[in-house]
Design an enzyme around this catalytic site. Sequence first.
Site, short mmCIF file in Angstrom:
data_model
loop_
_atom_site.label_atom_id
_atom_site.label_comp_id
_atom_site.label_asym_id
_atom_site.label_seq_id
_atom_site.Cartn_x
_atom_site.Cartn_y
_atom_site.Cartn_z
N ASP A 302 4.97 -7.46 7.93
CA ASP A 302 4.07 -7.76 6.82
C ASP A 302 4.13 -9.26 6.58
OD1 ASP A 302 2.33 -7.40 4.66
OD2 ASP A 302 3.94 -6.92 3.25
N PHE A 478 -0.11 -7.49 1.58
CA PHE A 478 -0.73 -6.18 1.83
C PHE A 478 -1.10 -6.00 3.30
CE2 PHE A 478 -2.35 -7.62 -2.45
CZ PHE A 478 -1.49 -6.87 -3.21
N HIS A 479 -0.26 -6.47 4.22
CA HIS A 479 -0.59 -6.40 5.64
C HIS A 479 0.41 -5.60 6.47
CE1 HIS A 479 -2.91 -10.46 5.13
NE2 HIS A 479 -3.55 -9.44 4.62
N PRO A 480 0.90 -4.45 6.01
CA PRO A 480 1.82 -3.71 6.87
C PRO A 480 1.14 -3.37 8.20
CG PRO A 480 1.17 -2.36 4.99
CD PRO A 480 0.65 -3.74 4.75
#
Length: 543
Positions: A302, A478-480
Amino acid sequence: MSEQETTKENLDGYDYIIVGAGSAGCVLANRLSADPNCSVLLLEAGEWDRNYWLKLPVGYVKTVFDKRFSRQFQTEPEYGTAGRSLIWPRGRVIGGSSSINALLFIRGQSQDFDDWQAAGAKGWSYEDVLPYFTRIETYSGRADAGRGKAGELSVSDLRNSNPSCQAWIEAAKQYGLPENDGFNGGSNYGVGAFQLTINNRWRESASVAFLHPIRSRPNLTVQTGVHVSKVLIHNGKATGVEWMKGGHVLVSSADQEVILSAGAIQSPQILQLSGVGPKNILKRHGINIKVDAPSVGQNLQDHYMARTIVRLNKPQSLNDEVRNPLRLMSMGLEWLFKGTGPLTVGAGQVGGGACSEFAIEGRADLQFTVMPFSADKAGDPLHRYSGFTAAVYQSRPESRGYLEIKSDDPLADPRITPNYLSTELDQKTLVAGVKMLRDIYQQPAFKSLYDKEIVPGSSAASDEDILKFARNSGGTVFHPSGTCRAGGDTKSVVDPDLKVRGVRGLRVIDASIMPQIPSGNINAATLMIGERGAEKIIKSAQS
Ligand SMILES: Cc1cc2nc3c(=O)[nH]c(=O)nc-3n(C[C@H](O)[C@H](O)[C@H](O)COP(=O)(O)OP(=O)(O)OC[C@H]3O[C@@H](n4cnc5c(N)ncnc54)[C@H](O)[C@@H]3O)c2cc1C
């Protein structure tokens, strides 16, 4: 037939079942159902994206933590975040996270995809993926050979001009960064205005672009409000899925393939619940082991962001404007009559990429996101002073986390351990980014607006203090991604064709297949994965 009228009988015997109508799932549903002889069932946990706030770009601040549209996962408290647990929202609505995201559209840097190929994902180099980025979009900005003009997804230049953001860009140039005209030409290096997934004045989610226009195809069934609990696997082949709705457990079968597009948290969770995962974890929860796949849920990545906030000496912040009813009304009118202004933005407006002293070969390793307002977090009331926010994250962190199921209950959240800031390089790079932001504020173009640094504030002077500040208050972008890594080695979860190793007729196609997180925001790359994955499925059906 409306989506609510579908009956149990016609939820069986599909060619393809797609789990999750998010960024990748909507592209897949469109492409696979383009052949009228091919039947497609799309299963989505959320409901249709009818709510007004999901359509208005600025609605982002309302929807991101609204449980009607967003499922709130929580990370484990860990050292990297000073013992805090972070909320990871994920879209639970048609369109998935693309329906609640901040609309920034950044493809990633060319080397990001060359790295995928080098990591064993053969056929995913920049040269390979570029045509798919181009194919999915219609970019309304200036003509550019590398940009699409006929794709379904509308991408547009920023439609809001703000003097403090402009001053920040000028200051960054005075600092020494070049101009970048949109971050979609293979490099994020430099500063400028972001491009957004907006059509005219409206949010362009994956659902708006790819699903709504083809909803009436008779060979496509969309079932909302259903929770897929597992993939059914018989004799090494995926035969369908089990799903739950209104207290009932139902089964649907797929003749050709099951495709997991449930996102980087739930695709690996569903695999583990289906018996495809690390043997010890499956055993612990009494799950029948189909494939011992130790990498499922590993390689979690992330972007972790540190935010600086300064107080401006002039009322040029959105914080000032929203307290003025006349200004609020004029924003509404500007949006309505011109399709421009602050309501056409989610959060970040300008920013860009820079190289810390640790960057290799001038490839940006820092990413800035700049907003002419300030709040404690997304969705919170804006501060009462003239706040301005500039955030920074390390583009390609080395830290790797993991996720695993905590029980065999499909509705339970998995355990998510991001391991943020767990390597020295990640720590040093983020500290360098905060220091660079401070230097940019001090350039003449911004200095004339600058009153005082509020966050982190003067107490964070040394590198050690800055790192402490980042651990205490940093957050997810918010980038898993990366939890079902694609690769050529037998330990990768999916092969370069995105087929799950050890199970026939099963693919994962979403942000979880990324071997390494791309340098910028990841929605564009996820849509590209959907497009390329769909083509792979269609080709293999034809062969
Ligand atoms: C708040 C937020 C802001 C963001 N901002 C940006 C941005 O500005 N720019 C950018 O590029 N990226 C941004 N991102 C990231 C980007 O939107 C996502 O990475 C991308 O949308 C992920 O796509 P996906 O297809 O992998 O998963 P998703 O779009 O999350 O789709 C997964 C879908 O599967 C469904 N699903 C999951 N489990 C089940 C199940 N068991 N049964 C049935 N359905 C299920 C979910 O409900 C969801 O609809 C943001 C993300 C968030 C959450």
